[in-house]
Design an enzyme around this catalytic site. Structure first.
Site: not given
Length: 335
Positions: A16-17, A19-23, A145, A158
């Site tokens: 999941t997630g 489409s950018s960054g770590i994923g 995190s 957050y």
């Protein structure tokens, strides 16, 4: 019961997630190493482009559009994965959003939406993953995190969501030990990582938020995730700087509380540019792996050593000893 996980090249992995960054880095890396990958995110056009690039490069990938805050769409994505690839061997909960604001100034609708993504997105992911992993076993990996272990001014909401994620994952691990012992449950705790998360955040502080240095390259997190897809582990912290920060905060909380606001205010650099539209309520600017504004660290001795728990314990004790020595030196100067 000893949990046995498949080699990466034989796995079907859901992220999941993605489409950018770590994923996104994890999806591309997993496909390059031979895994079949299902990418899940809200941005269909970008997902289509990413999957085409992976498949054109010789990988095997597909995508499903889903908002992790919506349990029904995520469950449908799990069913689509089984229909497409026949099973799921590893499920990675990675989707996340952020808010930069003082807690008393955080709009309630944004606060609730962030929890819907960061916390309930993990809950929904686990509820979708466990039934499909229970059949043959596998890995259930959640990206949390270091903020789950320490308070964080300006990003207090957050941090609260990540504290909740940690509590949920640890409780689920205990329950699944009896109910589904063939599922490995892992929590990944990245330090500051050079992804677009700060640029994508809902920002009420003025200027463009940045991850305070030292920031690590997201490839380190992707490698840790994929290592845990093959080797059962309870948790891994990515980045020795983050682990040292947690140890300091836990053992010297009063000093940490005085220093933390200065660290965020001095290093977030929130006055250079105007904030961009956030991805809190809908996907924006997908397709980016990194912020483009950092010079991230590409190695971490601590994370490499995390494969050996004995080494990690020794490093942790050494870091604590250094922190204690530094505190003693400060006290001597004051006296």
């Amino acid at each position: 019961m000893t949990i046995k996980l498949k080699p990466l090249k034989d796995q079907v992995i859901v992220i999941t997630g993605a489409s950018s960054g770590i994923g996104l880095v994890t999806a591309r890396t997993a496909a390059a190493r031979g895994a079949k990958v299902m990418l899940i995110a809200r941005s269909e056009a970008e997902l289509g482009d990413i999957v085409r690039d992976i498949n054109n490069g010789g990988g095997h990938a597909d995508y499903a559009v889903a908002d992790v805050g919506n349990a029904d769409t995520l469950a449908a994505a799990a069913r689509a994965t089984v229909a497409r690839f026949g099973r799921v061997d590893t499920w990675v909960n990675d989707a996340g959003v952020a808010i930069y604001a003082h807690l008393i100034d955080t709009p309630e609708d944004e606060h609730q939406r962030m929890f819907q993504t960061n916390y309930f997105g993990v809950v929904h992911g686990c509820l979708a993953a466990v039934p499909v992993l229970r059949r043959d076993g596998g890995a259930l990996i959640t990206v949390g995190s270091i903020a789950s272990d320490i308070p964080s001014p300006i990003m207090g909401a957050y941090a609260a969501s990540k504290h909740a994620v940690k509590a949920y994952v640890e409780g689920l691990r205990i329950e699944l030990h009896e109910q589904a012992p063939a599922i490995s449950v892992t929590l990944i705790k990245p330090s500051g990582i050079d992804t677009p998360i700060a640029q994508h955040a809902a920002n009420h502080e003025g200027g463009e938020a940045q991850i305070p240095p030292p920031a690590y390259d997201p490839q380190l997190v992707a490698d840790a995730i994929l290592d845990c897809a093959e080797h059962p582990r309870r948790e891994i912290t990515v980045g020795g700087a983050g682990r040292a920060q947690v140890l300091f905060a836990q053992h010297f909380p009063a000093i940490f509380e005085r220093l933390a606001p200065k660290k965020v205010g001095a290093l977030s650099d929130m006055s250079k540019q105007q904030p961009r539209p956030s991805n809190l309520f809908e996907g924006v600017r997908a397709g980016e792996e990194r912020s483009g504004e950092q010079h991230p660290l590409t190695t971490s001795v601590y994370t490499s050593a995390a494969k050996n728990p004995g080494v990690v314990a020794a490093i942790g004790l050494g870091g604590l000893a250094l922190a204690a020595g530094a505190l003693a030196a400060v006290r001597r100067r004051r006296s």
